[in-house]
Write a protein that holds these residues in place. Structure first.
Motif, PDB file in Angstrom:
ATOM      1  N   ALA A  40     -33.799 -20.478  -7.319  1.00 46.05           N
ATOM      2  CA  ALA A  40     -34.892 -20.996  -7.887  1.00 46.05           C
ATOM      3  C   ALA A  40     -35.413 -19.871  -9.112  1.00 46.05           C
ATOM      4  CB  ALA A  40     -36.507 -21.117  -7.091  1.00 46.05           C
ATOM      5  N   THR A  41     -35.299 -18.484  -8.643  1.00 47.48           N
ATOM      6  CA  THR A  41     -35.272 -17.884  -9.626  1.00 47.48           C
ATOM      7  C   THR A  41     -34.713 -17.788 -10.404  1.00 47.48           C
ATOM      8  OG1 THR A  41     -36.830 -16.299  -7.821  1.00 47.48           O
ATOM      9  CG2 THR A  41     -36.287 -15.191 -10.224  1.00 47.48           C
ATOM     10  N   ALA A  42     -33.053 -17.738 -10.486  1.00 42.89           N
ATOM     11  CA  ALA A  42     -31.746 -17.353 -11.423  1.00 42.89           C
ATOM     12  C   ALA A  42     -31.801 -18.703 -11.765  1.00 42.89           C
ATOM     13  CB  ALA A  42     -30.607 -17.281 -10.520  1.00 42.89           C
ATOM     14  N   TRP A  43     -31.680 -19.291 -11.386  1.00 43.10           N
ATOM     15  CA  TRP A  43     -30.647 -20.687 -12.656  1.00 43.10           C
ATOM     16  C   TRP A  43     -32.715 -21.011 -12.413  1.00 43.10           C
ATOM     17  CZ3 TRP A  43     -26.137 -21.143  -9.217  1.00 43.10           C
ATOM     18  CH2 TRP A  43     -25.610 -19.686  -9.605  1.00 43.10           C
ATOM     19  N   PRO A  44     -34.084 -22.082 -12.818  1.00 46.99           N
ATOM     20  CA  PRO A  44     -34.723 -22.375 -12.603  1.00 46.99           C
ATOM     21  C   PRO A  44     -34.605 -23.896 -13.311  1.00 46.99           C
ATOM     22  CG  PRO A  44     -35.451 -20.606 -13.798  1.00 46.99           C
ATOM     23  CD  PRO A  44     -34.123 -20.338 -14.012  1.00 46.99           C
ATOM     24  N   GLY A  45     -33.920 -23.688 -14.109  1.00 42.02           N
ATOM     25  CA  GLY A  45     -33.377 -24.531 -15.400  1.00 42.02           C
ATOM     26  C   GLY A  45     -32.430 -25.637 -14.493  1.00 42.02           C
ATOM     27  N   ALA A  46     -31.995 -25.882 -13.693  1.00 44.76           N
ATOM     28  CA  ALA A  46     -30.272 -26.429 -12.903  1.00 44.76           C
ATOM     29  C   ALA A  46     -30.786 -27.346 -12.745  1.00 44.76           C
ATOM     30  CB  ALA A  46     -30.306 -24.949 -12.270  1.00 44.76           C
ATOM     31  N   GLN A  47     -30.105 -29.183 -12.676  1.00 46.30           N
ATOM     32  CA  GLN A  47     -30.407 -29.798 -12.198  1.00 46.30           C
ATOM     33  C   GLN A  47     -29.808 -30.040 -10.993  1.00 46.30           C
ATOM     34  OE1 GLN A  47     -28.388 -32.998 -13.828  1.00 46.30           O
ATOM     35  NE2 GLN A  47     -29.419 -32.125 -16.216  1.00 46.30           N
ATOM     36  N   ARG A  48     -30.887 -30.225  -9.907  1.00 49.33           N
ATOM     37  CA  ARG A  48     -31.262 -29.792  -8.613  1.00 49.33           C
ATOM     38  C   ARG A  48     -31.411 -31.877  -8.062  1.00 49.33           C
ATOM     39  NH1 ARG A  48     -33.931 -25.109  -6.735  1.00 49.33           N
ATOM     40  NH2 ARG A  48     -33.509 -25.893  -4.322  1.00 49.33           N
ATOM     41  N   ALA A  49     -30.805 -31.856  -6.232  1.00 54.55           N
ATOM     42  CA  ALA A  49     -31.477 -32.892  -5.793  1.00 54.55           C
ATOM     43  C   ALA A  49     -30.839 -31.918  -4.418  1.00 54.55           C
ATOM     44  CB  ALA A  49     -30.344 -34.014  -6.094  1.00 54.55           C
ATOM     45  N   ASP A  50     -31.970 -33.230  -2.993  1.00 49.27           N
ATOM     46  CA  ASP A  50     -31.885 -32.840  -2.282  1.00 49.27           C
ATOM     47  C   ASP A  50     -31.607 -34.926  -1.808  1.00 49.27           C
ATOM     48  OD1 ASP A  50     -31.974 -30.635  -1.959  1.00 49.27           O
ATOM     49  OD2 ASP A  50     -34.378 -31.061  -2.221  1.00 49.27           O
ATOM     50  N   ILE A  51     -30.397 -34.726  -0.625  1.00 44.16           N
ATOM     51  CA  ILE A  51     -29.898 -36.187  -0.750  1.00 44.16           C
ATOM     52  C   ILE A  51     -30.292 -36.442   0.700  1.00 44.16           C
ATOM     53  CG2 ILE A  51     -28.476 -38.069  -1.695  1.00 44.16           C
ATOM     54  CD1 ILE A  51     -27.557 -36.313  -3.990  1.00 44.16           C
ATOM     55  N   ALA A  52     -30.821 -37.804   0.875  1.00 48.95           N
ATOM     56  CA  ALA A  52     -30.381 -37.530   2.303  1.00 48.95           C
ATOM     57  C   ALA A  52     -28.808 -38.239   2.940  1.00 48.95           C
ATOM     58  CB  ALA A  52     -30.968 -39.428   3.136  1.00 48.95           C
ATOM     59  N   GLY A  53     -28.516 -38.150   3.840  1.00 50.11           N
ATOM     60  CA  GLY A  53     -27.228 -38.311   4.382  1.00 50.11           C
ATOM     61  C   GLY A  53     -26.607 -39.577   4.834  1.00 50.11           C
ATOM     62  N   ASN A  54     -27.418 -39.830   5.505  1.00 52.37           N
ATOM     63  CA  ASN A  54     -27.233 -41.629   5.340  1.00 52.37           C
ATOM     64  C   ASN A  54     -27.645 -42.682   4.610  1.00 52.37           C
ATOM     65  OD1 ASN A  54     -28.201 -40.445   8.097  1.00 52.37           O
ATOM     66  ND2 ASN A  54     -27.048 -41.795   8.972  1.00 52.37           N
ATOM     67  N   LEU A  55     -26.699 -43.822   4.203  1.00 48.13           N
ATOM     68  CA  LEU A  55     -26.993 -44.550   3.432  1.00 48.13           C
ATOM     69  C   LEU A  55     -27.986 -45.069   3.288  1.00 48.13           C
ATOM     70  CD1 LEU A  55     -22.710 -46.028   2.440  1.00 48.13           C
ATOM     71  CD2 LEU A  55     -24.613 -44.210   1.368  1.00 48.13           C
ATOM     72  N   GLY A  56     -28.463 -46.416   2.773  1.00 43.76           N
ATOM     73  CA  GLY A  56     -29.589 -47.630   2.867  1.00 43.76           C
ATOM     74  C   GLY A  56     -29.168 -48.164   4.145  1.00 43.76           C
ATOM     75  N   ASP A  57     -27.896 -48.831   4.468  1.00 48.35           N
ATOM     76  CA  ASP A  57     -27.137 -49.820   4.954  1.00 48.35           C
ATOM     77  C   ASP A  57     -26.978 -48.513   6.327  1.00 48.35           C
ATOM     78  OD1 ASP A  57     -25.228 -48.516   4.324  1.00 48.35           O
ATOM     79  OD2 ASP A  57     -24.618 -50.363   3.423  1.00 48.35           O
ATOM     80  N   GLY A  58     -27.154 -47.495   7.049  1.00 45.72           N
ATOM     81  CA  GLY A  58     -26.720 -46.967   7.611  1.00 45.72           C
ATOM     82  C   GLY A  58     -26.072 -45.839   7.854  1.00 45.72           C
ATOM     83  N   PRO A  59     -25.095 -46.479   7.592  1.00 45.43           N
ATOM     84  CA  PRO A  59     -23.323 -44.854   7.785  1.00 45.43           C
ATOM     85  C   PRO A  59     -24.286 -43.403   7.307  1.00 45.43           C
ATOM     86  CG  PRO A  59     -22.634 -47.281   7.571  1.00 45.43           C
ATOM     87  CD  PRO A  59     -24.287 -46.904   6.753  1.00 45.43           C
ATOM     88  N   ILE A  60     -23.235 -42.857   7.970  1.00 42.04           N
ATOM     89  CA  ILE A  60     -23.325 -40.997   7.042  1.00 42.04           C
ATOM     90  C   ILE A  60     -22.164 -41.243   5.382  1.00 42.04           C
ATOM     91  CG2 ILE A  60     -22.164 -39.045   7.201  1.00 42.04           C
ATOM     92  CD1 ILE A  60     -23.885 -38.916   9.781  1.00 42.04           C
ATOM     93  N   PHE A  61     -22.734 -40.789   4.068  1.00 44.09           N
ATOM     94  CA  PHE A  61     -22.091 -40.741   3.852  1.00 44.09           C
ATOM     95  C   PHE A  61     -21.352 -39.692   3.621  1.00 44.09           C
ATOM     96  CE2 PHE A  61     -22.383 -39.860  -0.903  1.00 44.09           C
ATOM     97  CZ  PHE A  61     -21.466 -40.702  -1.664  1.00 44.09           C
ATOM     98  N   ALA A  62     -20.110 -39.406   2.508  1.00 41.36           N
ATOM     99  CA  ALA A  62     -19.039 -38.247   2.704  1.00 41.36           C
ATOM    100  C   ALA A  62     -18.688 -37.592   0.976  1.00 41.36           C
ATOM    101  CB  ALA A  62     -18.231 -37.974   3.513  1.00 41.36           C
ATOM    102  N   PRO A  63     -19.780 -36.892   0.480  1.00 45.05           N
ATOM    103  CA  PRO A  63     -19.462 -36.785  -0.880  1.00 45.05           C
ATOM    104  C   PRO A  63     -18.109 -36.582  -0.919  1.00 45.05           C
ATOM    105  CG  PRO A  63     -20.977 -35.837  -0.433  1.00 45.05           C
ATOM    106  CD  PRO A  63     -21.007 -36.000   1.130  1.00 45.05           C
ATOM    107  N   GLY A  64     -17.625 -36.768  -2.310  1.00 42.26           N
ATOM    108  CA  GLY A  64     -15.751 -36.266  -2.473  1.00 42.26           C
ATOM    109  C   GLY A  64     -15.806 -35.608  -3.612  1.00 42.26           C
ATOM    110  N   VAL A  65     -16.736 -36.322  -4.818  1.00 41.55           N
ATOM    111  CA  VAL A  65     -17.123 -35.818  -5.782  1.00 41.55           C
ATOM    112  C   VAL A  65     -18.020 -36.309  -6.413  1.00 41.55           C
ATOM    113  CG1 VAL A  65     -15.863 -37.650  -7.187  1.00 41.55           C
ATOM    114  CG2 VAL A  65     -16.211 -34.786  -8.027  1.00 41.55           C
TER     115      VAL A  65
END
Length: 359
Positions: A40-65
């Motif tokens: 947060a100190t080094a890159w205060p303007g960087a776009q960031r996100a915290d994303i729940a591992g599970n989809l709305g329909d239940g299963p875990i989502f594994a990102p590839g890109v």
């Protein structure tokens, strides 16, 4: 060779270098790096996100890109567990299904790559050769480009599949064990596959570059080749060192008789050398210098052997400083200029992202 999947298999170790002959390194290359600066100190303007591992329909989502900090493309089972889906997961949580294959066929969607609005990936399943598919990130159906992929070579790099000049490019081993690499390509519009033979064992790097693996054990980069200019660059190392290189930067593991002494970065010709980490660090991803600037590193913690978690660091080559990303991270990935990592377990999994293009 197919890239490994799953959270547990994401850390990329450099243990192969331990087999090198002992040699006392020149420790006067650069001063040790200072302590890490918080993200947060080094890159205060960087776009960031915290994303729940599970989809709305239940299963875990594994990102590839990731297309940006909040929009990812990856896989998830269907809620009934009968198939695996390739999905675009949008920032608002909605999903767009690109493909699905029955779970019983052991399907794999891999090597996702994106260039502008063009997305490409590989598919494979039991009894089915590797196929290359494409879709537009903005919508529309997925299209199979080819099944003529040869003995495709995938090393877990973001460059295993490259979109450039209106084509998808990949490397394949020559038949019958010849020491020749086929550089294959197919147009995004479809058509016949073109193939170019390059003597030696090569992997794709940032287009139009290839990286040659040194020796039978493929333990390091010895040479780089620019296909467009038909020009080679010999990688310069000193003593017992293991270099992994892209066109602009190399990550160098410096060895002593006791194991790794430190990690440096340098240009392939040996210039602009910097020490970036000590003996306990390792590469967290296969690729060198993301966006020609960021080296992604892993540092074991006191409980790493028990829980598999490790510290995640980014060395910013341009700023000559280390940025602390997380103290207990379970897996790290980077493609398309976005870094993401996981925390938690199967019940509390969270994906965290930072778009390094916005730093």
């Amino acid at each position: 060779m197919r890239a490994a999947r799953g959270i547990a298999g994401t850390a990329v170790a450099l243990a192969a270098g331990a087999a090198l002959l002992a040699f006392t390194p020149d420790d006067e290359q650069a001063a040790p790096p200072t302590g890490p600066v918080p993200l947060a100190t080094a890159w205060p303007g960087a776009q960031r996100a915290d994303i729940a591992g599970n989809l709305g329909d239940g299963p875990i989502f594994a990102p590839g890109v990731f297309l940006d900090a909040r929009t990812g493309v990856g896989t998830a089972p269907t809620p009934d567990g009968t198939a695996v889906r390739l999905l675009v997961r949008n920032a608002d949580g909605s999903i767009r299904e690109l493909r699905r294959r029955p779970l019983g066929s052991n399907p794999e969607f891999g090597n996702l790559t994106v260039d502008g609005e063009d997305l490409a990936w590989t598919e494979s399943a039991d009894g089915v050769p590797v196929e290359i598919w494409t879709a537009r990130t903005t919508g529309g159906p997925a299209r199979r480009l080819t099944t003529d992929t040869g003995n495709a070579l995938f090393f877990g790099s973001q460059w295993d599949l490259v979109i450039a000049d209106g084509e998808v490019h990949w490397a394949a081993a020559a038949p019958e064990g010849e020491k020749v690499t086929e550089i294959r390509s197919v147009a995004l519009a479809g058509g016949a596959v073109r193939s170019r033979e390059e003597p030696g064992i090569w992997a794709l790097s940032a287009w139009p570059w290839l990286a040659e693996n040194g020796g039978e054990d493929r333990s390091g980069t010895t040479r780089l080749r620019n296909l467009a200019a038909n020009r080679d660059t010999r990688v310069r190392t000193t003593g017992a060192e293991l270099a992994t290189c892209g066109p602009l930067w190399c990550r160098v593991q410096v060895m002593t008789g006791d194991g790794q002494a430190r990690i440096d970065v340098m240009h392939p010709d040996g210039s602009a050398r910097q020490r970036i980490a000590g003996g306990s660090a390792s590469a967290a991803i296969a690729d060198v210098a993301v966006l020609d600037r960021f080296e992604i590193l892993s540092e074991p913690g006191p409980d790493s052997d028990l829980n598999g978690n490790a510290g995640l660091l980014v060395y910013d080559i341009a700023a000559a400083r280390t940025v602390g990303i997380g103290a207990a991270v379970n897996g790290a990935f980077s493609r398309n200029g976005v870094l993401w990592w996981a925390t938690g377990d199967q019940d509390t999994l969270v994906w965290h992202t930072v778009d390094l293009r916005t730093v």
